[in-house]
Design a protein around this motif. Structure first.
Motif, PDB file in Angstrom:
ATOM      1  N   LEU A 197       0.807  -1.213   0.000  1.00 52.04           N
ATOM      2  CA  LEU A 197       0.000   0.000   0.000  1.00 52.04           C
ATOM      3  C   LEU A 197       0.844   1.269   0.000  1.00 52.04           C
ATOM      4  O   LEU A 197       0.515   2.239  -0.653  1.00 52.04           O
ATOM      5  N   GLU A 198       1.939   1.270   0.735  1.00 46.57           N
ATOM      6  CA  GLU A 198       2.765   2.477   0.816  1.00 46.57           C
ATOM      7  C   GLU A 198       3.831   2.538  -0.276  1.00 46.57           C
ATOM      8  O   GLU A 198       4.601   3.479  -0.329  1.00 46.57           O
ATOM      9  N   ARG A 199       3.872   1.542  -1.157  1.00 44.72           N
ATOM     10  CA  ARG A 199       4.853   1.541  -2.240  1.00 44.72           C
ATOM     11  C   ARG A 199       4.279   2.090  -3.542  1.00 44.72           C
ATOM     12  O   ARG A 199       4.883   1.941  -4.588  1.00 44.72           O
ATOM     13  N   ALA A 200       3.132   2.714  -3.476  1.00 41.45           N
ATOM     14  CA  ALA A 200       2.501   3.245  -4.681  1.00 41.45           C
ATOM     15  C   ALA A 200       3.408   4.288  -5.332  1.00 41.45           C
ATOM     16  O   ALA A 200       4.069   5.065  -4.652  1.00 41.45           O
ATOM     17  N   GLN A 201       3.431   4.289  -6.662  1.00 42.67           N
ATOM     18  CA  GLN A 201       4.227   5.274  -7.373  1.00 42.67           C
ATOM     19  C   GLN A 201       3.542   6.637  -7.359  1.00 42.67           C
ATOM     20  O   GLN A 201       4.198   7.663  -7.408  1.00 42.67           O
ATOM     21  N   LYS A 202       2.230   6.629  -7.303  1.00 45.26           N
ATOM     22  CA  LYS A 202       1.464   7.864  -7.175  1.00 45.26           C
ATOM     23  C   LYS A 202       0.251   7.574  -6.305  1.00 45.26           C
ATOM     24  O   LYS A 202      -0.304   6.494  -6.342  1.00 45.26           O
ATOM     25  N   LYS A 203      -0.140   8.581  -5.499  1.00 46.04           N
ATOM     26  CA  LYS A 203      -1.345   8.474  -4.681  1.00 46.04           C
ATOM     27  C   LYS A 203      -2.126   9.766  -4.828  1.00 46.04           C
ATOM     28  O   LYS A 203      -1.550  10.843  -4.938  1.00 46.04           O
ATOM     29  N   THR A 204      -3.449   9.657  -4.839  1.00 47.00           N
ATOM     30  CA  THR A 204      -4.309  10.835  -4.874  1.00 47.00           C
ATOM     31  C   THR A 204      -5.648  10.480  -4.272  1.00 47.00           C
ATOM     32  O   THR A 204      -5.900   9.328  -3.929  1.00 47.00           O
ATOM     33  N   SER A 205      -6.486  11.456  -4.140  1.00 41.54           N
ATOM     34  CA  SER A 205      -7.843  11.244  -3.635  1.00 41.54           C
ATOM     35  C   SER A 205      -8.806  11.840  -4.651  1.00 41.54           C
ATOM     36  O   SER A 205      -8.623  12.967  -5.099  1.00 41.54           O
ATOM     37  N   ILE A 206      -9.810  11.064  -5.028  1.00 40.95           N
ATOM     38  CA  ILE A 206     -10.824  11.516  -5.976  1.00 40.95           C
ATOM     39  C   ILE A 206     -12.165  11.428  -5.271  1.00 40.95           C
ATOM     40  O   ILE A 206     -12.626  10.328  -4.936  1.00 40.95           O
ATOM     41  N   ASP A 207     -12.774  12.561  -5.012  1.00 45.09           N
ATOM     42  CA  ASP A 207     -14.059  12.612  -4.307  1.00 45.09           C
ATOM     43  C   ASP A 207     -14.041  11.784  -3.028  1.00 45.09           C
ATOM     44  O   ASP A 207     -14.965  11.040  -2.733  1.00 45.09           O
ATOM     45  N   GLY A 208     -12.949  11.894  -2.284  1.00 44.65           N
ATOM     46  CA  GLY A 208     -12.838  11.194  -1.013  1.00 44.65           C
ATOM     47  C   GLY A 208     -12.404   9.737  -1.114  1.00 44.65           C
ATOM     48  O   GLY A 208     -12.272   9.055  -0.113  1.00 44.65           O
ATOM     49  N   ILE A 209     -12.172   9.234  -2.329  1.00 48.77           N
ATOM     50  CA  ILE A 209     -11.732   7.857  -2.528  1.00 48.77           C
ATOM     51  C   ILE A 209     -10.230   7.865  -2.787  1.00 48.77           C
ATOM     52  O   ILE A 209      -9.753   8.534  -3.701  1.00 48.77           O
ATOM     53  N   GLU A 210      -9.477   7.136  -1.954  1.00 50.75           N
ATOM     54  CA  GLU A 210      -8.029   7.074  -2.113  1.00 50.75           C
ATOM     55  C   GLU A 210      -7.680   6.172  -3.294  1.00 50.75           C
ATOM     56  O   GLU A 210      -8.165   5.047  -3.392  1.00 50.75           O
ATOM     57  N   VAL A 211      -6.865   6.692  -4.208  1.00 51.95           N
ATOM     58  CA  VAL A 211      -6.480   5.968  -5.414  1.00 51.95           C
ATOM     59  C   VAL A 211      -4.960   5.877  -5.455  1.00 51.95           C
ATOM     60  O   VAL A 211      -4.260   6.858  -5.206  1.00 51.95           O
ATOM     61  N   ARG A 212      -4.443   4.673  -5.754  1.00 52.17           N
ATOM     62  CA  ARG A 212      -2.990   4.460  -5.839  1.00 52.17           C
ATOM     63  C   ARG A 212      -2.636   3.899  -7.204  1.00 52.17           C
ATOM     64  O   ARG A 212      -3.384   3.104  -7.762  1.00 52.17           O
ATOM     65  N   TYR A 213      -1.468   4.287  -7.716  1.00 55.87           N
ATOM     66  CA  TYR A 213      -0.996   3.802  -9.003  1.00 55.87           C
ATOM     67  C   TYR A 213       0.263   2.963  -8.796  1.00 55.87           C
ATOM     68  O   TYR A 213       1.185   3.379  -8.098  1.00 55.87           O
ATOM     69  N   TYR A 214       0.270   1.784  -9.378  1.00 60.28           N
ATOM     70  CA  TYR A 214       1.423   0.885  -9.338  1.00 60.28           C
ATOM     71  C   TYR A 214       1.734   0.458 -10.767  1.00 60.28           C
ATOM     72  O   TYR A 214       0.834   0.292 -11.577  1.00 60.28           O
ATOM     73  N   SER A 215       2.980   0.228 -11.048  1.00 59.06           N
ATOM     74  CA  SER A 215       3.385  -0.277 -12.358  1.00 59.06           C
ATOM     75  C   SER A 215       4.272  -1.495 -12.135  1.00 59.06           C
ATOM     76  O   SER A 215       5.181  -1.465 -11.304  1.00 59.06           O
ATOM     77  N   HIS A 216       3.983  -2.583 -12.844  1.00 58.04           N
ATOM     78  CA  HIS A 216       4.742  -3.818 -12.693  1.00 58.04           C
ATOM     79  C   HIS A 216       5.162  -4.319 -14.066  1.00 58.04           C
ATOM     80  O   HIS A 216       4.437  -4.164 -15.035  1.00 58.04           O
ATOM     81  N   SER A 217       6.310  -4.941 -14.128  1.00 55.33           N
ATOM     82  CA  SER A 217       6.768  -5.587 -15.358  1.00 55.33           C
ATOM     83  C   SER A 217       7.058  -7.046 -15.040  1.00 55.33           C
ATOM     84  O   SER A 217       7.612  -7.365 -13.988  1.00 55.33           O
ATOM     85  N   TYR A 218       6.673  -7.913 -15.952  1.00 58.29           N
ATOM     86  CA  TYR A 218       6.881  -9.342 -15.763  1.00 58.29           C
ATOM     87  C   TYR A 218       7.635  -9.904 -16.953  1.00 58.29           C
ATOM     88  O   TYR A 218       7.499  -9.433 -18.077  1.00 58.29           O
ATOM     89  N   LYS A 219       8.436 -10.903 -16.698  1.00 56.91           N
ATOM     90  CA  LYS A 219       9.173 -11.581 -17.747  1.00 56.91           C
ATOM     91  C   LYS A 219       8.975 -13.076 -17.546  1.00 56.91           C
ATOM     92  O   LYS A 219       9.357 -13.618 -16.511  1.00 56.91           O
TER      93      LYS A 219
END
Length: 80
Positions: free
Chosen positions: A41-63
């Motif tokens: 949860l705290e490793r999000a690349q970006k965090k924001t709040s939209i109308d009171g809803i917490e939104v987090r962005y993560y990016s992953h690459s797989y091989k």
């Protein structure tokens, strides 16, 4: 699912996959926060709040590689 293919937990979520022409496929997954690995949860690349809803962005690459694959120097660098 566990080792016996029994469901451990169920939840509703959204999964979207998109690809255009020769571009790489993009996937978007959304699920209830309580079913997400709380360690990340705290490793999000970006965090924001939209109308009171917490939104987090993560990016992953797989091989995908065979079991006997030897990691390259680039693989090791990317893992770090």
């Amino acid at each position: 699912m566990d080792e016996n293919k029994e469901s451990i937990r169920k939840y509703e979520g959204i999964s979207i996959e998109y690809a255009k022409n020769e571009a790489e496929q993009i996937a978007l997954d959304a699920q209830p926060a309580q079913f997400f690995d709380m360690i990340h949860l705290e490793r999000a690349q970006k965090k924001t709040s939209i109308d009171g809803i917490e939104v987090r962005y993560y990016s992953h690459s797989y091989k995908c590689v065979p079991l006997d694959y030897d990691l390259t120097e680039d693989d090791i660098r990317r893992q770090k």
